[in-house]
Motif scaffolding. Structure first.
Motif, PDB file in Angstrom:
ATOM      1  N   ALA A  74       0.881  -1.171   0.000  1.00 44.26           N
ATOM      2  CA  ALA A  74       0.000   0.000   0.000  1.00 44.26           C
ATOM      3  C   ALA A  74       0.913   1.214   0.000  1.00 44.26           C
ATOM      4  CB  ALA A  74      -0.917   0.003   1.212  1.00 44.26           C
ATOM      5  N   THR A 125       3.801  -1.250   3.731  1.00 43.69           N
ATOM      6  CA  THR A 125       2.847  -0.146   3.802  1.00 43.69           C
ATOM      7  C   THR A 125       3.486   1.092   4.392  1.00 43.69           C
ATOM      8  OG1 THR A 125       0.729   0.607   4.715  1.00 43.69           O
ATOM      9  CG2 THR A 125       1.979  -0.970   6.030  1.00 43.69           C
ATOM     10  N   GLY A 137      -4.750   1.714   0.272  1.00 42.64           N
ATOM     11  CA  GLY A 137      -4.754   0.628   1.244  1.00 42.64           C
ATOM     12  C   GLY A 137      -5.852   0.735   2.282  1.00 42.64           C
TER      13      GLY A 137
END
Length: 695
Positions: A74, A125, A137
């Motif tokens: 993400a 992420t 995300g």
């Protein structure tokens, strides 16, 4: 049976070699063959022998080389995506027969489909805004964190690498990665490697390089068809190291660099600059499909003529703003002085209101310096205005298609960013690098490395490895209540000399400083590509009677000005507000800005008092923290009466200095010991009684 070995993740190269010796021992190999196939590969060392084994965490990991690896990212600005593909490439090199895939969290409609038992999941992420997941995300993160009906994840192997920055919003440093790591464990998944924490405030490239090396060590050696032993590999590596050292010596003594003549080439009529119409391509990355130029015009932004965003490079909500004012905010600030810019939405927008609040950010996409772009273009063997075709591009290509090479390097690639460790190894043609000492600390850029080591790159090697351009966050210095159609910014042009003696300029602040304003006589306006980032964690109290305390230094005065402007507007609308006091610190008297708005706020009753200090250039030079300590009784009573505080500045050291002086005040005027003072401070922060803006 299962084999468990204590894992010490902070290991030295010597300790890693001990582990490799153990792995290669016939007796240990026999144990593995008789086991159930579940094992922790050892990362052992002397520290492991000296301490109680119970203090180390035991993890489990499958030894099966057929286990698929799913890399799931993400990313807000593209760095997590870049890291994901870098890891995928390294895994593919080491494990050519292993199933390895890369997916964004947003690419699957049903979040549950991201999690498949039997695969090793590598989550990457970043953190967006103030402790928020990246836009692409949010759906998966909300599902995994908040769904009470999430299935058990027993049997699912995973690890996490988080991307954050200690340079701003320290309480939210890597919070998304940490929360995800904890949640997966709670749901029964098996953590195979401790979470990696990348710090963009220090050297995130080195953090990722070290974490990915530990991940590769964890997987162990990939057996090849001939069964090459570890000893053989070590011998080959030593031979390569000797060859690479000789190559480096040639460069340093001024002899020609290693020949690029053996690089693969492909026919590319109308694009390649060589007489035979061939261009260099990568031996590692996919070959890009290029088509001849249609024009030599280079766009100043990536919007269409109607202002729409035609590609996925700008995040959703990015708009075109007109620069209506750009001037020095100081009389004698010099080249490092602060500048004030005012922008408004461009004419195409149907909504002229910017829809922002005091405390929000304007997030700006900069453009690289023209001279840097052209120096890099001169290093390539393709037409600078050739088009990267929309058709026939590999899925892993990280940038928008349909742009020219020039436009891609100008808008999409961050040419001022540090080059990744693996990219450095490719350019220097050696594996043993001290990344921090050789690259990060002297701030050596891609241009430096190519010119100093006389290297040539294919366009494909460049674009698949260069860091994407990150948008920059700027605290808004105006209030949407007072100025709904305009946004005011404050910025200081970054300019410095590296430890190697090279002059550097900040990519975005340099870009902003050249955005001209020709006045009302000329209808042409410079443009910015930017979006508004909501910062709900930094707001004036909803209850107007709550007293506020504002502490700021340097460009930290920007959000303070916005708060004051909003208080002025509220008083003008008839609201009654609580007391307000301001502590400001500047480098010198010449550095002081926004005197008029502060005086207006005092005059109208939006501000009760202001204390201004100067670190130098004044006979009474003092730091703002010195004045805070002198006013300790007032500060203590302020918090005890339910007041809130705003701390604003551009450096981690300032936030730490303010926390340190607050602890002293709590001990001196609250009669608390150090431990109780720390708990009191943490409670104020957790209850949003102290809010910071350090971006």
């Amino acid at each position: 049976r299962d084999v468990f070995i204590p894992l010490q993740h902070n290991i030295t190269p010597t300790e890693h070699n001990y582990a490799m010796v153990l792995l290669s021992h016939p007796m240990f190999r026999a144990i593995l063959q008789q086991s159930s196939g579940r094992v922790v590969l050892p990362l052992l060392g002397r520290q492991c022998l000296r301490q109680n084994v119970s203090r180390f965490e035991f993890v489990r990991f499958s030894t099966s080389t057929s286990q698929p690896i799913r890399i799931l990212y993400a990313s807000q600005t593209g760095t997590a995506k870049l890291f994901a593909y870098q890891l995928s490439e390294e895994l593919s090199d080491h494990y050519p027969n292993r199933e390895i895939s890369v997916k964004g969290w947003h690419e699957i409609n049903n979040p549950a489909e991201l999690l498949t038992t039997g695969s090793l999941h590598v989550f990457m992420t970043s953190v967006a805004g103030v402790g928020e997941p990246p836009d692409n995300g949010k759906k998966f993160y909300s599902w995994i964190m908040n769904n009470e009906n999430n299935p058990s994840l027993n049997g699912l192997d995973y690890c996490v690498f988080g991307l954050g920055s200690t340079a701003g919003h320290l309480p939210y440093y890597n919070v998304i990665g940490k929360n995800l790591d904890k949640r997966l464990k709670e749901l029964g998944a098996s953590r195979v490697l401790e979470i990696g924490l990348g710090d963009d405030g220090d050297c995130i490239e080195d953090d990722f390089d070290n974490w990915s090396a530990n991940f590769m060590n964890l997987l162990g050696d990939a057996p090849d068809a001939e069964g090459t032993s570890i000893a053989d590999e070590v011998s080959v590596a030593q031979d390569e190291a000797r060859d690479e050292t000789q190559d480096e010596a040639q460069v340093e003594t001024g002899k020609p660099a290693k020949s690029q003549g053996d690089s693969p080439r492909v026919k590319c009529p109308g694009v390649a600059l060589a007489d035979d119409e061939t261009r260099m391509i990568s031996s590692k990355y996919p070959t890009l499909n290029l088509i001849p130029r249609k024009t030599d015009t280079v766009r100043h932004h990536l919007f269409k003529e109607d202002g729409s965003n035609p590609n996925s490079f700008y995040v959703k909500g990015t708009l075109k703003f007109d620069v209506i004012s750009n001037k020095h905010a100081e009389i004698n600030g010099g080249e490092s002085g602060m500048n004030e810019m005012e922008v408004m939405l461009s004419e195409y927008s149907s909504n002229k209101m910017c829809n922002y609040e005091a405390g929000d950010h304007l997030v700006i996409y900069p453009v690289n310096s023209q001279c840097v772009v052209e120096a890099l273009l001169d290093n390539l063997d393709v037409d600078r205005h050739a088009i990267i075709s929309v058709e026939g591009q590999p899925e892993s290509y990280p940038f928008p298609t349909g742009l020219t090479v020039y436009e891609t390097l100008s808008h999409c690639a961050d040419l001022g960013a540090l080059v990744s460790p693996n990219f450095v190894r490719m350019i220097l043609q050696r594996k043993d690098i001290d990344y921090k000492a050789e690259i990060a600390h002297p701030r050596r850029t891609l241009i430096d490395l190519l010119f100093q080591h006389q290297r040539k790159l294919s366009l494909d090697d460049l674009l698949f490895q260069i860091a994407p351009m990150k948008p920059r966050y700027y605290s808004i210095a105006s209030s949407g209540v007072k100025q709904p159609s305009r946004i005011r910014l404050l910025y200081r042009k970054i300019k410095y000399v590296t430890s190697l003696g090279f002059q550097r300029e900040g990519v975005c602040t340099s870009y902003l400083s050249y955005k001209g304003d020709l006045g009302n006589q000329d209808t042409r306006k410079a443009n910015l590509a930017a979006y508004i980032n909501r910062n709900s964690e930094f707001r004036l109290p909803k209850e107007g009677h709550v007293p506020i305390l504002m502490i700021a230094v340097g460009c930290g005065v920007s959000p303070i000005r916005a708060l004051l402007e909003e208080r002025v507007a509220l008083i003008e609308s008839g609201r009654r507000l609580g007391s307000a006091r301001l502590f400001l610190g500047f480098r010198t008297p010449d550095d002081e800005v926004f005197k008029a708005p502060v005086e207006e706020a005092i005059k109208i009753g939006a501000l009760d008092d202001v204390s201004v200090t100067f670190a130098s250039g004044d006979k009474d030079k003092r730091l703002v923290t010195d004045v805070l300590l002198d006013e300790g009784e007032y500060v203590w009573n302020h918090f005890e009466s339910g007041g809130v505080a705003f701390v604003c500045g551009g450096a981690r050291s300032f936030a730490a200095a303010v926390e340190d002086v607050l602890l002293k005040i709590f001990q001196l005027h609250g009669s608390l010991d150090y431990s109780d003072s720390e708990q009191y401070l943490r409670r104020l922060i957790n209850e949003k009684k102290i809010m910071d803006e350090l971006a």
